[in-house]
Design a protein around this motif. Structure first.
Motif, PDB file in Angstrom:
ATOM      1  N   ASN A   1       6.699   2.008   5.408  1.00 15.00           N
ATOM      2  CA  ASN A   1       7.197   3.059   4.522  1.00 15.00           C
ATOM      3  C   ASN A   1       6.405   4.361   4.702  1.00 15.00           C
ATOM      4  O   ASN A   1       5.636   4.793   3.844  1.00 15.00           O
ATOM      5  CB  ASN A   1       7.115   2.584   3.068  1.00 15.00           C
ATOM      6  CG  ASN A   1       7.876   3.498   2.133  1.00 15.00           C
ATOM      7  OD1 ASN A   1       8.646   4.350   2.557  1.00 15.00           O
ATOM      8  ND2 ASN A   1       7.656   3.325   0.845  1.00 15.00           N
ATOM      9  N   ARG A   2       6.635   4.970   5.841  1.00 16.16           N
ATOM     10  CA  ARG A   2       6.053   6.272   6.145  1.00 16.16           C
ATOM     11  C   ARG A   2       7.095   7.081   6.909  1.00 16.16           C
ATOM     12  O   ARG A   2       6.865   7.516   8.040  1.00 16.16           O
ATOM     13  CB  ARG A   2       4.791   6.069   6.984  1.00 16.16           C
ATOM     14  CG  ARG A   2       3.839   7.235   6.999  1.00 16.16           C
ATOM     15  CD  ARG A   2       2.680   6.949   7.939  1.00 16.16           C
ATOM     16  NE  ARG A   2       1.801   8.093   8.050  1.00 16.16           N
ATOM     17  CZ  ARG A   2       1.059   8.370   9.114  1.00 16.16           C
ATOM     18  NH1 ARG A   2       1.087   7.560  10.165  1.00 16.16           N
ATOM     19  NH2 ARG A   2       0.299   9.439   9.145  1.00 16.16           N
TER      20      ARG A   2
ATOM     21  N   ASP B   1      -6.126   8.272   6.321  1.00 16.48           N
ATOM     22  CA  ASP B   1      -6.452   8.366   4.905  1.00 16.48           C
ATOM     23  C   ASP B   1      -6.786   7.002   4.324  1.00 16.48           C
ATOM     24  O   ASP B   1      -6.324   5.975   4.790  1.00 16.48           O
ATOM     25  CB  ASP B   1      -5.271   8.959   4.127  1.00 16.48           C
ATOM     26  CG  ASP B   1      -5.006  10.416   4.521  1.00 16.48           C
ATOM     27  OD1 ASP B   1      -5.976  11.060   4.966  1.00 16.48           O
ATOM     28  OD2 ASP B   1      -3.868  10.877   4.363  1.00 16.48           O
ATOM     29  N   GLY B   2      -7.583   7.029   3.245  1.00 13.90           N
ATOM     30  CA  GLY B   2      -7.808   5.812   2.487  1.00 13.90           C
ATOM     31  C   GLY B   2      -9.136   5.143   2.787  1.00 13.90           C
ATOM     32  O   GLY B   2      -9.226   4.302   3.669  1.00 13.90           O
TER      33      GLY B   2
ATOM     34  N   THR C   1       0.860  -1.180   0.000  1.00 12.60           N
ATOM     35  CA  THR C   1       0.000   0.000   0.000  1.00 12.60           C
ATOM     36  C   THR C   1       0.896   1.230   0.000  1.00 12.60           C
ATOM     37  O   THR C   1       2.119   1.113  -0.059  1.00 12.60           O
ATOM     38  CB  THR C   1      -0.893   0.036   1.268  1.00 12.60           C
ATOM     39  OG1 THR C   1      -0.050   0.186   2.424  1.00 12.60           O
ATOM     40  CG2 THR C   1      -1.717  -1.242   1.404  1.00 12.60           C
ATOM     41  N   GLU C   2       0.288   2.408   0.098  1.00 15.25           N
ATOM     42  CA  GLU C   2       1.077   3.639   0.101  1.00 15.25           C
ATOM     43  C   GLU C   2       2.006   3.736   1.297  1.00 15.25           C
ATOM     44  O   GLU C   2       2.964   4.511   1.283  1.00 15.25           O
ATOM     45  CB  GLU C   2       0.158   4.874   0.039  1.00 15.25           C
ATOM     46  CG  GLU C   2      -0.832   5.011   1.178  1.00 15.25           C
ATOM     47  CD  GLU C   2      -2.173   4.379   0.906  1.00 15.25           C
ATOM     48  OE1 GLU C   2      -3.201   4.958   1.328  1.00 15.25           O
ATOM     49  OE2 GLU C   2      -2.210   3.298   0.267  1.00 15.25           O
ATOM     50  N   HIS C   3       1.762   2.966   2.346  1.00 14.70           N
ATOM     51  CA  HIS C   3       2.615   3.013   3.541  1.00 14.70           C
ATOM     52  C   HIS C   3       3.297   1.685   3.849  1.00 14.70           C
ATOM     53  O   HIS C   3       3.904   1.548   4.912  1.00 14.70           O
ATOM     54  CB  HIS C   3       1.792   3.450   4.761  1.00 14.70           C
ATOM     55  CG  HIS C   3       1.332   4.874   4.689  1.00 14.70           C
ATOM     56  ND1 HIS C   3       0.300   5.357   5.462  1.00 14.70           N
ATOM     57  CD2 HIS C   3       1.768   5.920   3.943  1.00 14.70           C
ATOM     58  CE1 HIS C   3       0.101   6.639   5.189  1.00 14.70           C
ATOM     59  NE2 HIS C   3       0.979   6.996   4.271  1.00 14.70           N
TER      60      HIS C   3
ATOM     61  N   ALA D   1      -3.378   2.318   6.359  1.00 12.27           N
ATOM     62  CA  ALA D   1      -2.790   1.803   5.115  1.00 12.27           C
ATOM     63  C   ALA D   1      -1.618   0.877   5.402  1.00 12.27           C
ATOM     64  O   ALA D   1      -1.420  -0.135   4.711  1.00 12.27           O
ATOM     65  CB  ALA D   1      -2.330   2.977   4.238  1.00 12.27           C
TER      66      ALA D   1
ATOM     67  N   HIS E   1      -9.170   1.393   2.711  1.00 15.89           N
ATOM     68  CA  HIS E   1      -8.616   0.724   3.882  1.00 15.89           C
ATOM     69  C   HIS E   1      -9.629   0.699   5.022  1.00 15.89           C
ATOM     70  O   HIS E   1      -9.709  -0.283   5.770  1.00 15.89           O
ATOM     71  CB  HIS E   1      -7.328   1.411   4.326  1.00 15.89           C
ATOM     72  CG  HIS E   1      -6.302   1.492   3.234  1.00 15.89           C
ATOM     73  ND1 HIS E   1      -5.955   0.405   2.471  1.00 15.89           N
ATOM     74  CD2 HIS E   1      -5.558   2.534   2.780  1.00 15.89           C
ATOM     75  CE1 HIS E   1      -5.031   0.767   1.589  1.00 15.89           C
ATOM     76  NE2 HIS E   1      -4.787   2.045   1.758  1.00 15.89           N
TER      77      HIS E   1
ATOM     78  N   SER F   1       5.709  -1.216   1.740  1.00 17.99           N
ATOM     79  CA  SER F   1       6.337  -1.680   0.507  1.00 17.99           C
ATOM     80  C   SER F   1       6.649  -3.165   0.604  1.00 17.99           C
ATOM     81  O   SER F   1       7.039  -3.660   1.668  1.00 17.99           O
ATOM     82  CB  SER F   1       7.637  -0.905   0.246  1.00 17.99           C
ATOM     83  OG  SER F   1       7.374   0.480   0.154  1.00 17.99           O
TER      84      SER F   1
END
Length: 266
Positions: free
Chosen positions: A21-22, A77-78, A4-6, A32, A81, A8
């Protein structure tokens, strides 16, 4: 591969690498991230070519715990999710390994802060490597919170009770050296090399017979709360069938022929 965006996801040989990954938020847990983590555990277990998992964090930090702004009501966010969480209200706990155990070995590679929820996730991993400047701790009591990710149950089973209670009741930070001394982590390495060290360990795991590795991990965990007599009986049930596998015969042949074994999960 998922992600997801956070969170990997990367494949390194037979190892699945999950990276929190934030970095701009010290990898504080977001929805996320939790969705990506849970999907990563499922992906690793569903793919028999994956032999191990490495969990690490981006930007020189492992995880600074839950996003307290979100906890205070600012939201995460999301929408997709949030939908996942509504469909599975237990998803965040499974993502944090509170009561979900992947069958593949999970190796933590820690740099920087690994505190609060980060230390709670850490307790769900199997092997732990940390850079020498890493910081650990359960800060919840300092903020009027409770380490509900499992620490009051798991920590006293993983390190001596007096150290567990000091960590839980003082909320103070622990250096990597002290965390290694009390048994929270297994090895301290130079800063910036924890991921490399974890991948090296993963390679050693990957070279072993996967059925045996997974059975050993399962036996260790499922016998923790048993009496010695019960545990030994369970160990036999887990371990004895492996001696009849093709991989066990291949291991013996490879030893006799002085070559590397070629295990086939059979």
């Amino acid at each position: 591969m998922g992600g997801t965006e956070h969170l990997s996801v990367e494949r390194v040989g037979a190892t699945l690498v999950l990276t929190l990954n934030r970095p701009e938020a010290k990898n504080a847990l977001s929805l996320a991230m939790l969705v990506g983590l849970y999907d990563g555990w499922l992906e690793a277990d569903a793919d028999d070519t994956v032999r191990s998992v490495v969990l690490t964090g981006a930007g020189g930090t492992f995880c600074a715990g839950m996003d307290l702004k979100a906890l205070a009501g600012d939201g995460m966010d999301g929408q997709q999710h949030r939908t996942r969480l509504r469909e599975d209200p237990d998803l965040h706990w499974k993502a944090m390994l509170r009561h979900h155990r992947p069958r593949k070995p999970v190796i933590a590679a820690v740099e920087g802060h690994c505190v609060a929820g980060g230390t709670e996730i850490l307790q769900g991993t199997d092997i732990r490597v940390a850079g020498e400047s890493a910081v650990f701790g359960l800060y919840e009591v300092r903020r009027g919170l409770f380490p509900i990710g499992g620490s009051t149950v798991r920590l006293p089973r993983q390190i001596p009770r007096t150290h567990a209670l000091e960590m839980l009741l003082t909320g103070r930070p622990y250096s990597a050296v002290e965390a290694e001394r009390v048994g929270l982590i297994g090895r301290v390495v130079p800063d910036g090399t924890a991921l490399d060290a974890a991948l090296e360990t993963a390679e050693r795991v990957n070279a072993c017979a996967p059925l045996a590795v997974e059975a050993v991990k399962a036996s260790v965990h499922e016998t923790l709360a048993m009496t010695e007599e019960e545990g030994l009986a369970t160990e036999l049930e887990r371990g004895w069938p492996l001696f009849d596998t093709a991989d066990a015969m291949e291991g013996a042949r490879a030893f006799a022929q002085k070559r590397q074994p070629r295990f086939k999960r059979a």
